[in-house]
Scaffold this motif. Structure first.
Motif, PDB file in Angstrom:
ATOM      1  N   HIS A  44       0.701  -1.282   0.051  1.00  0.00           N
ATOM      2  CA  HIS A  44       0.017   0.032   0.025  1.00  0.00           C
ATOM      3  C   HIS A  44       0.992   1.291   0.117  1.00  0.00           C
ATOM      4  O   HIS A  44       0.767   2.358  -0.797  1.00  0.00           O
ATOM      5  N   ARG A  47       2.553   1.489  -3.370  1.00  0.00           N
ATOM      6  CA  ARG A  47       1.851   2.369  -4.291  1.00  0.00           C
ATOM      7  C   ARG A  47       1.537   3.684  -3.907  1.00  0.00           C
ATOM      8  O   ARG A  47       1.733   4.421  -5.214  1.00  0.00           O
ATOM      9  N   PHE A  48       1.652   3.941  -2.976  1.00  0.00           N
ATOM     10  CA  PHE A  48       1.482   5.443  -2.396  1.00  0.00           C
ATOM     11  C   PHE A  48       2.744   6.264  -2.875  1.00  0.00           C
ATOM     12  O   PHE A  48       2.616   7.366  -3.822  1.00  0.00           O
ATOM     13  N   ARG A  51       2.676   6.476  -6.943  1.00  0.00           N
ATOM     14  CA  ARG A  51       1.615   7.400  -7.402  1.00  0.00           C
ATOM     15  C   ARG A  51       2.174   8.667  -6.983  1.00  0.00           C
ATOM     16  O   ARG A  51       1.967   9.593  -7.893  1.00  0.00           O
ATOM     17  N   SER A  52       2.829   9.218  -5.944  1.00  0.00           N
ATOM     18  CA  SER A  52       3.075  10.370  -5.833  1.00  0.00           C
ATOM     19  C   SER A  52       4.339  10.949  -6.455  1.00  0.00           C
ATOM     20  O   SER A  52       4.593  12.106  -7.085  1.00  0.00           O
ATOM     21  N   SER A  54       5.084   9.826  -9.333  1.00  0.00           N
ATOM     22  CA  SER A  54       4.663   9.986 -10.685  1.00  0.00           C
ATOM     23  C   SER A  54       3.879  11.254 -10.825  1.00  0.00           C
ATOM     24  O   SER A  54       3.751  11.727 -12.050  1.00  0.00           O
ATOM     25  N   LEU A  55       3.342  11.885  -9.812  1.00  0.00           N
ATOM     26  CA  LEU A  55       2.648  13.201  -9.878  1.00  0.00           C
ATOM     27  C   LEU A  55       3.883  14.015  -9.601  1.00  0.00           C
ATOM     28  O   LEU A  55       3.162  15.380  -9.438  1.00  0.00           O
ATOM     29  N   GLY A  56       5.082  13.883  -9.664  1.00  0.00           N
ATOM     30  CA  GLY A  56       5.999  14.915  -9.546  1.00  0.00           C
ATOM     31  C   GLY A  56       6.640  15.379  -8.125  1.00  0.00           C
ATOM     32  O   GLY A  56       7.477  16.251  -8.204  1.00  0.00           O
ATOM     33  N   PHE A  57       6.177  14.686  -7.135  1.00  0.00           N
ATOM     34  CA  PHE A  57       6.672  15.081  -5.883  1.00  0.00           C
ATOM     35  C   PHE A  57       8.045  14.427  -5.888  1.00  0.00           C
ATOM     36  O   PHE A  57       8.474  13.262  -5.976  1.00  0.00           O
ATOM     37  N   LEU A  65       4.731  13.164   2.550  1.00  0.00           N
ATOM     38  CA  LEU A  65       3.098  12.947   2.370  1.00  0.00           C
ATOM     39  C   LEU A  65       2.911  11.769   3.048  1.00  0.00           C
ATOM     40  O   LEU A  65       1.930  11.477   3.579  1.00  0.00           O
ATOM     41  N   LEU A  68       2.345  12.333   6.635  1.00  0.00           N
ATOM     42  CA  LEU A  68       1.214  12.825   6.971  1.00  0.00           C
ATOM     43  C   LEU A  68       0.066  11.752   6.821  1.00  0.00           C
ATOM     44  O   LEU A  68      -0.927  11.670   7.484  1.00  0.00           O
ATOM     45  N   TYR A  69       0.228  11.010   5.893  1.00  0.00           N
ATOM     46  CA  TYR A  69      -0.729   9.889   5.557  1.00  0.00           C
ATOM     47  C   TYR A  69      -0.911   9.094   6.896  1.00  0.00           C
ATOM     48  O   TYR A  69      -2.064   8.457   6.993  1.00  0.00           O
ATOM     49  N   VAL A  79      -1.427  18.953   3.969  1.00  0.00           N
ATOM     50  CA  VAL A  79      -1.145  18.450   2.858  1.00  0.00           C
ATOM     51  C   VAL A  79      -1.486  19.534   1.682  1.00  0.00           C
ATOM     52  O   VAL A  79      -0.370  19.252   0.736  1.00  0.00           O
TER      53      VAL A  79
END
Lengths: 128, 128
Positions: A44, A47-48, A51-52, A54-57, A65, A68-69, A79
């Motif tokens: 999990h 994957r987090f 994803r993050s 690939s979102l450029g973080f 993140l 925080l998660y 966030v």
DNA sequence: TCTTGACCTTCCAGCAACAGGAAGGTTCAT
DNA sequence: ATGAACCTTCCTGTTGCTGGAAGGTCAAGA
């Protein structure tokens, strides 16, 4: 599960998963034979991360993140702030690239692209 | 002239200029005291490099462009090809960033950004 | 003349974020 | 028993520099 399976389920290469462990993003159990042993919570998290990233973080932002998660008493504002600053940064990058694109396209258009040596691209580069 | 002056005239940091020498992009003379000695043609090359780097060409592409620049029997088509492929690459980057931007903006909009823990951004990251 | 400060030199380390490969151990199927 | 497909650690390389340490050089001022 072994790292190969975790890789398949998370979409991250095994190399990357080991690297994320090196830098302290995850810490899976170990089997008796020394193999890493991933649980579904690990997947999990992976994957987090996938994803993050690939979102450029950046990896460091991902670390924040992820913290925080896992912090159930977090404020969503924290966030949002990270995401917003990332958005600003992306906007800047897009602007820069667009400007670059314009200049370059102008040059490409001006160049005949034949077998002669005259080349406005090189001229511009040498003078600009 | 010394490296400091070459730096001022080309706009490149002295460190970068030494680095470019290390990787064989330029090779200035040396004075008796061991200091590098740049001529105006060196500065010209440095400016060329500065400009082409800032237009998004990789160091290796700059090497090719510089070689073409110095090759008086070049074909302008060769230069145009490098520039065109760079243009394509920039287009791809812009598309990717724009897609990223859209997703991220959507998330930022959906998040209340208050002191409560509910956060659509984290939810999306953990599920997406 | 001495010294201070601004230069310059080389070399070594480190940044991001992994990827590739060597050398070797393990497990499983045939 | 053997081979394939896993897994392990460790080391190097990538891109394009940037920072710093340790030391040499040069010109100007007290």
């Amino acid at each position: 599960m072994n790292i190969g399976e975790a890789s398949r389920r998370s979409g991250l290469p095994a190399k990357t998963i080991r690297y994320y462990e090196d830098i302290g993003l995850i810490s899976p159990d170990r089997c008796e034979n020394g193999y890493r042993d991933y649980g579904s919570d690990d997947v999990h998290k992976l994957r987090f991360l996938h994803r993050s990233r690939s979102l450029g973080f950046s990896v460091d932002e991902c670390r924040q993140l992820l913290a925080l998660y896992e912090d159930k008493s977090r404020a969503s504002a924290d966030v949002k702030e990270i995401a917003t600053s990332k958005l600003t940064e992306i906007d800047r990058k897009i602007r820069e690239l667009t400007e670059l694109r314009r200049t370059l396209e102008h040059l490409v258009h001006a160049c005949h692209g034949n077998d002669r040596p005259d080349c406005p691209i090189l001229e511009e580069l040498s003078e600009g």
